[in-house]
Design an enzyme around this catalytic site. Sequence first.
Site, PDB file in Angstrom:
ATOM      1  N   ASP A  46      43.641  30.654  56.300  1.00  0.00           N
ATOM      2  CA  ASP A  46      42.895  29.330  55.543  1.00  0.00           C
ATOM      3  C   ASP A  46      42.096  30.067  54.187  1.00  0.00           C
ATOM      4  OD1 ASP A  46      41.480  26.476  56.033  1.00  0.00           O
ATOM      5  OD2 ASP A  46      40.695  27.846  54.571  1.00  0.00           O
ATOM      6  N   ASP A  62      38.164  29.374  54.046  1.00  0.00           N
ATOM      7  CA  ASP A  62      37.610  30.065  55.292  1.00  0.00           C
ATOM      8  C   ASP A  62      37.584  31.688  55.072  1.00  0.00           C
ATOM      9  OD1 ASP A  62      36.965  27.676  56.335  1.00  0.00           O
ATOM     10  OD2 ASP A  62      38.599  27.676  57.901  1.00  0.00           O
TER      11      ASP A  62
HETATM   12  C1  PRP Z   1      43.471  24.543  50.710  1.00  0.00           C
HETATM   13  C2  PRP Z   1      43.966  25.268  49.488  1.00  0.00           C
HETATM   14  C3  PRP Z   1      44.447  24.364  48.502  1.00  0.00           C
HETATM   15  C4  PRP Z   1      45.058  23.465  49.757  1.00  0.00           C
HETATM   16  C5  PRP Z   1      46.437  23.775  49.800  1.00  0.00           C
HETATM   17  O1  PRP Z   1      42.229  23.887  50.737  1.00  0.00           O
HETATM   18  O2  PRP Z   1      42.701  25.973  48.984  1.00  0.00           O
HETATM   19  O3  PRP Z   1      43.544  23.619  47.868  1.00  0.00           O
HETATM   20  O4  PRP Z   1      44.648  23.933  50.870  1.00  0.00           O
HETATM   21  O5  PRP Z   1      47.348  22.985  50.589  1.00  0.00           O
HETATM   22  P1  PRP Z   1      48.096  21.891  50.129  1.00  0.00           P
HETATM   23  O6  PRP Z   1      49.038  22.472  49.045  1.00  0.00           O
HETATM   24  O7  PRP Z   1      48.881  21.504  51.427  1.00  0.00           O
HETATM   25  O8  PRP Z   1      47.522  20.550  49.552  1.00  0.00           O
HETATM   26  P2  PRP Z   1      41.577  23.055  51.850  1.00  0.00           P
HETATM   27  O9  PRP Z   1      41.782  21.710  51.846  1.00  0.00           O
HETATM   28  O10 PRP Z   1      41.478  23.995  53.003  1.00  0.00           O
HETATM   29  O11 PRP Z   1      39.973  23.230  51.265  1.00  0.00           O
HETATM   30  P3  PRP Z   1      38.912  24.407  50.980  1.00  0.00           P
HETATM   31  O12 PRP Z   1      39.598  25.241  49.884  1.00  0.00           O
HETATM   32  O13 PRP Z   1      37.735  23.614  50.609  1.00  0.00           O
HETATM   33  O14 PRP Z   1      38.853  25.075  52.310  1.00  0.00           O
HETATM   34  N1  URA Z   2      45.790  25.829  52.633  1.00  0.00           N
HETATM   35  C1  URA Z   2      45.263  27.308  53.203  1.00  0.00           C
HETATM   36  O1  URA Z   2      44.237  27.739  52.827  1.00  0.00           O
HETATM   37  N2  URA Z   2      46.205  28.029  53.433  1.00  0.00           N
HETATM   38  C2  URA Z   2      47.321  27.502  53.951  1.00  0.00           C
HETATM   39  O2  URA Z   2      48.193  28.473  54.605  1.00  0.00           O
HETATM   40  C3  URA Z   2      47.848  26.229  53.668  1.00  0.00           C
HETATM   41  C4  URA Z   2      46.764  25.603  53.082  1.00  0.00           C
END
Ligand code: PRP
Ligand code: URA
Length: 215
Positions: free
Chosen positions: A206, A209
């Site tokens: 992630d 995170d």
């Molecule tokens: C993560 C990443 C993208 C998204 C990608 O964000 O930074 O924005 O997931 O996934 P997708 O292509 O399936 O939409 P997240 O929703 O975890 O939020 P964050 O950046 O605040 O942790």
């Molecule tokens: N968002 C992330 O941060 N990692 C993944 O692998 C998919 C979605």
Amino acid sequence: MTAGGGAAAVTVVDHPLVQHKLTMMRDRDRSTKGFRELLNEIGMLLAYEVTRDLPLEGISIETPIGPMKGRQIAGKKLVLAPILRAGVGFLDGMLSLMPSARVAHIGLYRDPDTLQAVEYYFKSPSDLADRTVLVLDPMLATANSAVAAVERLKSRGAKDLRFVCLLAAPEGIARFQEAHPDVPVWTAAIDERLNEHGYIVPGLGDAGDRMYGTR
Ligand code: PRP
Ligand code: URA
């Protein structure tokens, strides 16, 4: 390396510096500090590639020796549009190369059950129609977030968009190209697939995170 089809191209930036730094980022033992620094550095390198074909115009200047016709980037300042949170990791590196760029913040999170993108913030310059917009997010997984972000920017008038990420899943690229065939993509790598939770495999986990130490 560039691949295409009916849709705009997907460019894999396979420069050795990018690949080396990406491998360091993927390592599960990389510290939060190290992860953030590497994302910032790769942001700079990707900015260099994604702006490679920007149009130039002539400008008359005086060097200490005499007059000359120099070249400068034509048109209005670019817009950098990070998708919160992880897209912010690209921002400082890119702004250090393009210090006058405008910034549009797009707050989206992925619902963990539906994997749909949920918007919680949006603020952008008003004159998007005349500018090149670089949409920034390290991860293109299902592409729900990228598709929603680009839709939002288009609804505010943006016409010339480019999507920049670090890692993409083949499923995400297909979905993004179907939804926005006019928007080219730059990525440092295309990984194998998505797992059952919508995470990129092998990926890097992630991104938000790992950047902020929140899990
Ligand atoms: C993560 C990443 C993208 C998204 C990608 O964000 O930074 O924005 O997931 O996934 P997708 O292509 O399936 O939409 P997240 O929703 O975890 O939020 P964050 O950046 O605040 O942790
Ligand atoms: N968002 C992330 O941060 N990692 C993944 O692998 C998919 C979605």
